[in-house]
Design a protein around this motif. Structure first.
Motif, PDB file in Angstrom:
ATOM      1  N   GLU A 113     -10.335   4.284  -5.713  1.00 55.71           N
ATOM      2  CA  GLU A 113     -10.161   3.030  -6.429  1.00 55.71           C
ATOM      3  C   GLU A 113      -8.983   2.251  -5.842  1.00 55.71           C
ATOM      4  OE1 GLU A 113      -9.114   1.587 -10.940  1.00 55.71           O
ATOM      5  OE2 GLU A 113      -9.958   3.579 -10.631  1.00 55.71           O
ATOM      6  N   PRO A 114      -9.160   0.952  -5.588  1.00 55.42           N
ATOM      7  CA  PRO A 114      -8.051   0.147  -5.065  1.00 55.42           C
ATOM      8  C   PRO A 114      -6.899   0.096  -6.057  1.00 55.42           C
ATOM      9  CG  PRO A 114     -10.121  -1.073  -4.980  1.00 55.42           C
ATOM     10  CD  PRO A 114     -10.379   0.176  -5.753  1.00 55.42           C
ATOM     11  N   THR A 115      -5.678   0.136  -5.538  1.00 53.57           N
ATOM     12  CA  THR A 115      -4.494   0.063  -6.385  1.00 53.57           C
ATOM     13  C   THR A 115      -3.475  -0.886  -5.776  1.00 53.57           C
ATOM     14  OG1 THR A 115      -3.433   1.897  -5.252  1.00 53.57           O
ATOM     15  CG2 THR A 115      -4.742   2.441  -7.201  1.00 53.57           C
ATOM     16  N   ALA A 116      -2.583  -1.368  -6.600  1.00 51.46           N
ATOM     17  CA  ALA A 116      -1.507  -2.224  -6.115  1.00 51.46           C
ATOM     18  C   ALA A 116      -0.255  -1.411  -5.819  1.00 51.46           C
ATOM     19  CB  ALA A 116      -1.198  -3.309  -7.142  1.00 51.46           C
ATOM     20  N   HIS A 117      -0.180  -0.190  -6.380  1.00 49.57           N
ATOM     21  CA  HIS A 117       0.985   0.667  -6.196  1.00 49.57           C
ATOM     22  C   HIS A 117       0.525   2.073  -5.816  1.00 49.57           C
ATOM     23  CE1 HIS A 117       3.764  -2.272  -7.917  1.00 49.57           C
ATOM     24  NE2 HIS A 117       2.810  -2.525  -8.789  1.00 49.57           N
ATOM     25  N   ALA A 118       1.400   2.779  -5.143  1.00 50.51           N
ATOM     26  CA  ALA A 118       1.062   4.146  -4.737  1.00 50.51           C
ATOM     27  C   ALA A 118       0.992   5.086  -5.928  1.00 50.51           C
ATOM     28  CB  ALA A 118       2.087   4.650  -3.732  1.00 50.51           C
TER      29      ALA A 118
END
Length: 95
Positions: free
Chosen positions: A50-55
């Motif tokens: 799933e794409p994320t903005a944070h690690a």
């Protein structure tokens, strides 16, 4: 190396930045390396990720909104560098 090439002089012109020939060559090589790295990253199999903005997950850390008493007028005005007519005086900012 990347398949695309960025015209450094064109980009510098758009940014209104003057570059020497040596600087343009250096930046061109650096940009090609960056594009090459992006190409390398695109080879990764990210199926099912799933794409994320944070690690790591980020959760809202909001405190409860509770009204608290502020400074009394006299205490505030006593700490102000300049006052007039029981108000804080600031420098004029409009000509």
């Amino acid at each position: 190396m990347a398949t695309e090439h960025i015209d450094v002089n064109y980009v510098a012109n758009l940014a209104r930045v003057e570059l020497t020939a040596e600087e343009a060559e250096t930046f061109g090589k650096q940009l090609d390396e960056i594009l090459g790295y992006i190409d390398k990253l695109s080879e990764l199999d990210v199926e099912g990720i799933e794409p994320t903005a944070h690690a790591s997950p980020v959760f809202d850390r909001i405190r409860e909104d509770v009204a608290k008493p502020g400074l009394e007028r006299e205490a505030f005005l006593n700490n102000a560098p300049d006052t007039a007519n029981d108000q804080l005086r600031v420098p004029k900012v409009i000509e």
